[in-house]
Design a protein around this motif. Structure first.
Motif, PDB file in Angstrom:
ATOM      1  N   PHE A  21     -28.955 -40.584 -19.528  1.00 40.71           N
ATOM      2  CA  PHE A  21     -29.333 -41.664 -20.442  1.00 40.71           C
ATOM      3  C   PHE A  21     -30.750 -41.424 -20.963  1.00 40.71           C
ATOM      4  O   PHE A  21     -31.681 -41.228 -20.168  1.00 40.71           O
ATOM      5  CB  PHE A  21     -29.269 -43.022 -19.745  1.00 40.71           C
ATOM      6  CG  PHE A  21     -27.877 -43.496 -19.444  1.00 40.71           C
ATOM      7  CD1 PHE A  21     -27.118 -44.118 -20.420  1.00 40.71           C
ATOM      8  CD2 PHE A  21     -27.326 -43.305 -18.190  1.00 40.71           C
ATOM      9  CE1 PHE A  21     -25.830 -44.558 -20.146  1.00 40.71           C
ATOM     10  CE2 PHE A  21     -26.041 -43.735 -17.898  1.00 40.71           C
ATOM     11  CZ  PHE A  21     -25.289 -44.362 -18.889  1.00 40.71           C
ATOM     12  N   LEU A  22     -30.926 -41.445 -22.253  1.00 37.98           N
ATOM     13  CA  LEU A  22     -32.255 -41.332 -22.850  1.00 37.98           C
ATOM     14  C   LEU A  22     -33.058 -42.606 -22.589  1.00 37.98           C
ATOM     15  O   LEU A  22     -32.474 -43.682 -22.396  1.00 37.98           O
ATOM     16  CB  LEU A  22     -32.141 -41.123 -24.362  1.00 37.98           C
ATOM     17  CG  LEU A  22     -31.751 -39.731 -24.842  1.00 37.98           C
ATOM     18  CD1 LEU A  22     -31.359 -39.783 -26.311  1.00 37.98           C
ATOM     19  CD2 LEU A  22     -32.876 -38.739 -24.630  1.00 37.98           C
ATOM     20  N   PRO A  23     -34.389 -42.522 -22.583  1.00 37.47           N
ATOM     21  CA  PRO A  23     -35.196 -43.750 -22.466  1.00 37.47           C
ATOM     22  C   PRO A  23     -34.850 -44.699 -23.614  1.00 37.47           C
ATOM     23  O   PRO A  23     -34.633 -44.249 -24.750  1.00 37.47           O
ATOM     24  CB  PRO A  23     -36.635 -43.241 -22.591  1.00 37.47           C
ATOM     25  CG  PRO A  23     -36.567 -41.781 -22.311  1.00 37.47           C
ATOM     26  CD  PRO A  23     -35.219 -41.316 -22.728  1.00 37.47           C
ATOM     27  N   GLN A  24     -34.787 -45.969 -23.323  1.00 34.55           N
ATOM     28  CA  GLN A  24     -34.431 -46.933 -24.367  1.00 34.55           C
ATOM     29  C   GLN A  24     -35.572 -47.155 -25.367  1.00 34.55           C
ATOM     30  O   GLN A  24     -35.326 -47.314 -26.558  1.00 34.55           O
ATOM     31  CB  GLN A  24     -34.023 -48.269 -23.743  1.00 34.55           C
ATOM     32  CG  GLN A  24     -32.641 -48.260 -23.137  1.00 34.55           C
ATOM     33  CD  GLN A  24     -31.589 -47.774 -24.131  1.00 34.55           C
ATOM     34  OE1 GLN A  24     -31.404 -48.360 -25.200  1.00 34.55           O
ATOM     35  NE2 GLN A  24     -30.925 -46.686 -23.803  1.00 34.55           N
ATOM     36  N   LYS A  25     -36.794 -47.158 -24.871  1.00 35.41           N
ATOM     37  CA  LYS A  25     -37.931 -47.423 -25.761  1.00 35.41           C
ATOM     38  C   LYS A  25     -39.020 -46.360 -25.595  1.00 35.41           C
ATOM     39  O   LYS A  25     -39.068 -45.389 -26.325  1.00 35.41           O
ATOM     40  CB  LYS A  25     -38.484 -48.830 -25.505  1.00 35.41           C
ATOM     41  CG  LYS A  25     -37.483 -49.944 -25.859  1.00 35.41           C
ATOM     42  CD  LYS A  25     -38.060 -51.313 -25.581  1.00 35.41           C
ATOM     43  CE  LYS A  25     -37.042 -52.410 -25.926  1.00 35.41           C
ATOM     44  NZ  LYS A  25     -37.570 -53.756 -25.604  1.00 35.41           N
ATOM     45  N   ILE A  58     -26.140 -32.625 -23.154  1.00 34.35           N
ATOM     46  CA  ILE A  58     -25.206 -33.669 -22.730  1.00 34.35           C
ATOM     47  C   ILE A  58     -25.968 -34.971 -22.488  1.00 34.35           C
ATOM     48  O   ILE A  58     -27.002 -34.998 -21.821  1.00 34.35           O
ATOM     49  CB  ILE A  58     -24.478 -33.251 -21.441  1.00 34.35           C
ATOM     50  CG1 ILE A  58     -23.751 -31.926 -21.655  1.00 34.35           C
ATOM     51  CG2 ILE A  58     -23.494 -34.333 -20.993  1.00 34.35           C
ATOM     52  CD1 ILE A  58     -23.299 -31.269 -20.378  1.00 34.35           C
ATOM     53  N   PHE A  59     -25.411 -36.062 -23.041  1.00 35.02           N
ATOM     54  CA  PHE A  59     -26.006 -37.386 -22.878  1.00 35.02           C
ATOM     55  C   PHE A  59     -24.946 -38.366 -22.379  1.00 35.02           C
ATOM     56  O   PHE A  59     -23.763 -38.206 -22.669  1.00 35.02           O
ATOM     57  CB  PHE A  59     -26.530 -37.934 -24.215  1.00 35.02           C
ATOM     58  CG  PHE A  59     -27.510 -37.061 -24.927  1.00 35.02           C
ATOM     59  CD1 PHE A  59     -28.879 -37.199 -24.725  1.00 35.02           C
ATOM     60  CD2 PHE A  59     -27.073 -36.107 -25.845  1.00 35.02           C
ATOM     61  CE1 PHE A  59     -29.786 -36.399 -25.411  1.00 35.02           C
ATOM     62  CE2 PHE A  59     -27.970 -35.297 -26.530  1.00 35.02           C
ATOM     63  CZ  PHE A  59     -29.330 -35.440 -26.312  1.00 35.02           C
ATOM     64  N   TYR A  60     -25.392 -39.402 -21.674  1.00 35.72           N
ATOM     65  CA  TYR A  60     -24.561 -40.570 -21.393  1.00 35.72           C
ATOM     66  C   TYR A  60     -25.040 -41.694 -22.308  1.00 35.72           C
ATOM     67  O   TYR A  60     -26.236 -41.781 -22.627  1.00 35.72           O
ATOM     68  CB  TYR A  60     -24.708 -41.020 -19.936  1.00 35.72           C
ATOM     69  CG  TYR A  60     -23.999 -40.142 -18.927  1.00 35.72           C
ATOM     70  CD1 TYR A  60     -22.987 -39.260 -19.297  1.00 35.72           C
ATOM     71  CD2 TYR A  60     -24.344 -40.207 -17.581  1.00 35.72           C
ATOM     72  CE1 TYR A  60     -22.348 -38.468 -18.370  1.00 35.72           C
ATOM     73  CE2 TYR A  60     -23.702 -39.415 -16.636  1.00 35.72           C
ATOM     74  CZ  TYR A  60     -22.701 -38.546 -17.039  1.00 35.72           C
ATOM     75  OH  TYR A  60     -22.059 -37.761 -16.105  1.00 35.72           O
ATOM     76  N   GLU A  61     -24.105 -42.551 -22.729  1.00 37.68           N
ATOM     77  CA  GLU A  61     -24.503 -43.656 -23.591  1.00 37.68           C
ATOM     78  C   GLU A  61     -23.553 -44.842 -23.442  1.00 37.68           C
ATOM     79  O   GLU A  61     -22.383 -44.672 -23.080  1.00 37.68           O
ATOM     80  CB  GLU A  61     -24.559 -43.210 -25.067  1.00 37.68           C
ATOM     81  CG  GLU A  61     -25.164 -44.218 -26.018  1.00 37.68           C
ATOM     82  CD  GLU A  61     -26.526 -44.744 -25.571  1.00 37.68           C
ATOM     83  OE1 GLU A  61     -26.554 -45.617 -24.670  1.00 37.68           O
ATOM     84  OE2 GLU A  61     -27.552 -44.304 -26.105  1.00 37.68           O
ATOM     85  N   SER A  62     -24.066 -46.009 -23.709  1.00 33.79           N
ATOM     86  CA  SER A  62     -23.264 -47.232 -23.709  1.00 33.79           C
ATOM     87  C   SER A  62     -22.464 -47.298 -25.011  1.00 33.79           C
ATOM     88  O   SER A  62     -22.958 -46.885 -26.071  1.00 33.79           O
ATOM     89  CB  SER A  62     -24.186 -48.452 -23.622  1.00 33.79           C
ATOM     90  OG  SER A  62     -23.550 -49.603 -24.127  1.00 33.79           O
TER      91      SER A  62
END
Length: 234
Positions: free
Chosen positions: A134-138, A156-160
């Motif tokens: 997951f990338l940082p949100q902010k 590779i990323f995870y995301e909502s």
């Protein structure tokens, strides 16, 4: 000798649970679960009635020292997350680190994790890749995206599902709208789906078809110019 056993659990289909994972959970003196309600469903399915204790990102930093001591005293403890392999974008790292620090044996069983099937099914190069989770949100998000714009390996990323279109749109801004991408959702479940194409094409698809379920994004790395590669070989 007692030990900490990391037990991967299915990311979707319960038939993905291994015989060994079931046995280790049945033999454990205590099962640490990210969410006892979610794990309770899994344990009931496999007729496992061992004692459970909650172990999640909000309390793990307070309990790891005590848990490591309990293992040293002779308890066999198993750790599971809601799905997949603990410590991969899930709680677990702090406990493993503390066990290693205290000389407690740690064993991680091979098993389910969402990004491997997504990567293999993507059709993108997979001999070398980097996992971002997951990338940082902010804070730090744009800085990280700028750094990854030069990454030549598959990323590779995870995301909502609720942030998927916004994230893909941001990728198009930083990586170019024609960058190849593969989005897998609901891996190993009934409605499993993988959508491949350029960022523009995949954004268009999910703008019309609302994404649901757990999401894995597999993004092509930066392609180097052919003449640049030839110069390096010379």
């Amino acid at each position: 000798m007692a030990k900490l056993t990391i037990v991967p659990t299915p990311v979707g289909n319960l038939e993905d649970m291994t015989f060994r994972a079931i046995r280790m959970l049945k033999e454990a003196d205590l099962i640490l679960a990210e969410d006892t309600r979610t794990t309770g469903i899994l344990l009931k399915h496999f007729e496992i009635q061992n004692k459970m204790q909650s172990h999640h990102k909000f309390n793990e930093h307070k309990t790891v020292e005590q848990l490591a001591q309990r293992i040293k005293a002779g308890e066999n403890i198993a750790l599971v997350s809601d799905a997949g392999t603990p410590a991969i974008s899930d709680p677990g790292f702090m406990l493993v680190r503390e066990c290693v620090r205290q000389g407690v044996e740690v064993e991680c069983l091979p098993g389910a994790t969402a990004f491997v099937p997504a990567l293999v099914a993507s059709g993108l190069p997979n001999e070398k890749f980097c996992f971002e989770g997951f990338l940082p949100q902010k804070k730090g998000r744009q800085t990280r995206l700028k750094e990854l714009a030069e990454e030549p390996r598959t990323i590779i990323f995870y995301e909502s599902p609720f942030r998927l279109v916004k994230t893909l749109t941001q990728f198009a801004e930083f990586f170019g709208a024609d960058r190849q991408v593969s989005v897998s959702r609901e891996i190993s479940k009934i409605h499993e789906e993988t959508v491949r194409g350029t960022l523009t094409e995949v954004i268009a698809h999910f703008s019309v078809n609302e994404p649901k379920g757990e999401i894995v994004i597999v993004l092509a790395g930066l392609k180097k110019a052919k003449n640049e590669e030839e110069q390096k070989e010379v």
